[in-house]
Every structure is written in structure tokens, then in C-alpha cells.
Design a protein around this motif. Structure first.
Motif, PDB file in Angstrom:
ATOM      1  N   THR A 192      -4.614   2.368   5.679  1.00 55.33           N
ATOM      2  CA  THR A 192      -5.254   3.042   6.817  1.00 55.33           C
ATOM      3  C   THR A 192      -5.678   1.982   7.833  1.00 55.33           C
ATOM      4  N   PRO A 193      -5.900   2.383   9.076  1.00 58.94           N
ATOM      5  CA  PRO A 193      -6.351   1.419  10.095  1.00 58.94           C
ATOM      6  C   PRO A 193      -7.703   0.805   9.733  1.00 58.94           C
ATOM      7  N   GLY A 194      -7.897  -0.428  10.211  1.00 56.41           N
ATOM      8  CA  GLY A 194      -9.152  -1.136   9.960  1.00 56.41           C
ATOM      9  C   GLY A 194      -8.926  -2.285   9.013  1.00 56.41           C
ATOM     10  N   GLY A 195      -9.988  -2.737   8.381  1.00 57.18           N
ATOM     11  CA  GLY A 195      -9.872  -3.849   7.442  1.00 57.18           C
ATOM     12  C   GLY A 195      -9.327  -5.080   8.129  1.00 57.18           C
ATOM     13  N   SER A 196      -8.359  -5.725   7.532  1.00 57.07           N
ATOM     14  CA  SER A 196      -7.793  -6.951   8.105  1.00 57.07           C
ATOM     15  C   SER A 196      -6.527  -6.674   8.906  1.00 57.07           C
ATOM     16  N   GLU A 197      -6.374  -5.443   9.376  1.00 55.93           N
ATOM     17  CA  GLU A 197      -5.208  -5.064  10.176  1.00 55.93           C
ATOM     18  C   GLU A 197      -5.091  -5.965  11.402  1.00 55.93           C
ATOM     19  N   SER A 198      -3.872  -6.381  11.697  1.00 55.91           N
ATOM     20  CA  SER A 198      -3.603  -7.199  12.885  1.00 55.91           C
ATOM     21  C   SER A 198      -2.154  -6.964  13.305  1.00 55.91           C
ATOM     22  N   GLU A 199      -1.754  -7.624  14.389  1.00 53.88           N
ATOM     23  CA  GLU A 199      -0.360  -7.514  14.825  1.00 53.88           C
ATOM     24  C   GLU A 199       0.589  -8.047  13.762  1.00 53.88           C
ATOM     25  N   THR A 200       0.172  -9.092  13.069  1.00 54.01           N
ATOM     26  CA  THR A 200       1.031  -9.692  12.043  1.00 54.01           C
ATOM     27  C   THR A 200       0.842  -9.052  10.667  1.00 54.01           C
ATOM     28  N   LYS A 201      -0.192  -8.218  10.537  1.00 58.20           N
ATOM     29  CA  LYS A 201      -0.432  -7.509   9.277  1.00 58.20           C
ATOM     30  C   LYS A 201      -0.841  -6.069   9.606  1.00 58.20           C
ATOM     31  N   PRO A 202       0.162  -5.250   9.966  1.00 59.20           N
ATOM     32  CA  PRO A 202      -0.139  -3.867  10.361  1.00 59.20           C
ATOM     33  C   PRO A 202      -0.406  -2.959   9.161  1.00 59.20           C
ATOM     34  N   VAL A 203      -0.917  -1.782   9.451  1.00 59.04           N
ATOM     35  CA  VAL A 203      -1.057  -0.756   8.417  1.00 59.04           C
ATOM     36  C   VAL A 203       0.309  -0.559   7.773  1.00 59.04           C
ATOM     37  N   GLY A 204       0.310  -0.459   6.460  1.00 56.66           N
ATOM     38  CA  GLY A 204       1.558  -0.328   5.706  1.00 56.66           C
ATOM     39  C   GLY A 204       1.941  -1.623   5.004  1.00 56.66           C
ATOM     40  N   THR A 205       1.235  -2.718   5.315  1.00 56.25           N
ATOM     41  CA  THR A 205       1.487  -3.998   4.646  1.00 56.25           C
ATOM     42  C   THR A 205       0.917  -3.936   3.231  1.00 56.25           C
ATOM     43  N   ILE A 206       1.741  -4.258   2.268  1.00 58.14           N
ATOM     44  CA  ILE A 206       1.355  -4.241   0.851  1.00 58.14           C
ATOM     45  C   ILE A 206       1.735  -5.573   0.217  1.00 58.14           C
ATOM     46  N   PHE A 207       0.814  -6.109  -0.579  1.00 54.62           N
ATOM     47  CA  PHE A 207       1.055  -7.337  -1.350  1.00 54.62           C
ATOM     48  C   PHE A 207       1.087  -6.968  -2.825  1.00 54.62           C
ATOM     49  N   ILE A 208       2.106  -7.458  -3.529  1.00 55.35           N
ATOM     50  CA  ILE A 208       2.256  -7.206  -4.964  1.00 55.35           C
ATOM     51  C   ILE A 208       2.433  -8.552  -5.654  1.00 55.35           C
ATOM     52  N   HIS A 209       1.731  -8.743  -6.748  1.00 53.00           N
ATOM     53  CA  HIS A 209       1.911  -9.941  -7.572  1.00 53.00           C
ATOM     54  C   HIS A 209       2.043  -9.464  -9.017  1.00 53.00           C
TER      55      HIS A 209
END
Length: 159
Positions: free
Chosen positions: A103-120
Motif C-alpha cells: 500500500t502507499p506510504g512507508g518507504s515508498e519512493s520512485e525507486t521503490k514503488p508500491v508493489g516492491t517485494i523482497f524475498i530471502h
């Protein structure tokens, strides 16, 4: 009901006799839930933890003070540390950590838009990390990420 990919992943884990645990932020327990709905999931699913707020990541997963402030809660390094630190205390063959922006907010930016997911993911003999971008509503983002986790594990199991 679990997706076909999650079902296939669980079957592959059962065949290999590998257990799995999850430490989740953005998915808020959805990975645990999806994997729990597959027949015989009790043979593989250890369980997991939802660490949505920064305080839980720092207090329970021992993410070093300042790491989240420097890199954000939704970052590759925080996701890696979540997986590694959780795996120290919850023994499983596979340990999956997932963070991101649904969702919008948090650490959202142009380089890290909503929909960015990190998996480890920690496997018995290696670790893999990925950063993905999904489109859609929050549930669609998490469903896509869940299927991606299943695909990554299936690749590792040779299925």
C-alpha cells in the motif's frame, strides 16, 4: 485454498522431507496460511512469525539498531537479517522472509514503488534473495509474491 503453485511446492517439500518456516512482514501471515491449507502440510510446516512493525523486527528478530533507519524496513538487507535471525531460533530446512510495500506510504519512493517485494530464502546449502515488482491491489501483490516463493522453492527442489 492454496494456489496450484503452493500445492506443488508443498508436495515437493514433503517428497524431500524438508520443513519450512516463514518470517513475514508485508504478507502478514499469508504465506503460513496458504501453506497450511495443503493436504499433509503438518509434515513440513513448522510455523512462523509476523513482524510487521519496526519494533518487532528490532526487538524479536534482533535487527541491529539503526539498520532499519538506514535501509528501511522494506529492504534486501532487513529481509536477509530477518531470515537469518529467525532461522537461528526456529530450525527448519527452508526459511523464508518477506518484506515489501503493498500500500502507499512507508518507504515508498520512485525507486521503490508500491508493489516492491523482497524475498530471502535459506535452503540447507545456500541462500537466495530477490527483489520483485508486482502490480495490482494489495492482495494481488501478496498472491503474486506467494506464488513466486513457491516457484523459487520448487526450482531448488528440482521440481
Amino acid at each position: 485454498m492454496a494456489s496450484q503453485k503452493v500445492t506443488a511446492c508443498c508436495k515437493a517439500l514433503i517428497e524431500k522431507k524438508w520443513t519450512i518456516a516463514f518470517v513475514e512482514s508485508a504478507s502478514a501471515g499469508k504465506l503460513n496460511y496458504e501453506f497450511s491449507t495443503v493436504f499433509d502440510s503438518g509434515k513440513i510446516l513448522i510455523g512462523g512469525m509476523v513482524c510487521y512493525h519496526t519494533s518487532m523486527k528490532e526487538d524479536l528478530l534482533h535487527i541491529p539498531q539503526g539498520t532499519i533507519e538506514k535501509h528501511t524496513a522494506e529492504s534486501a538487507i532487513v529481509t536477509k537479517l530477518m531470515a537469518q535471525n529467525f532461522h537461528l531460533h526456529v530450525k527448519s530446512d527452508v526459511c523464508v522472509a518477506l518484506t515489501g510495500l503493498t500500500t502507499p506510504g512507508g518507504s515508498e519512493s520512485e525507486t521503490k514503488p508500491v508493489g516492491t517485494i523482497f524475498i530471502h530464502i535459506i535452503f540447507p546449502d545456500k541462500e537466495i534473495a530477490t527483489r520483485l515488482l508486482f502490480k495490482g491491489a494489495p492482495e494481488e501483490i501478496i498472491d503474486g509474491a506467494t506464488d513466486t516463493v513457491a516457484d523459487l522453492i520448487l526450482e531448488e527442489t528440482g521440481k
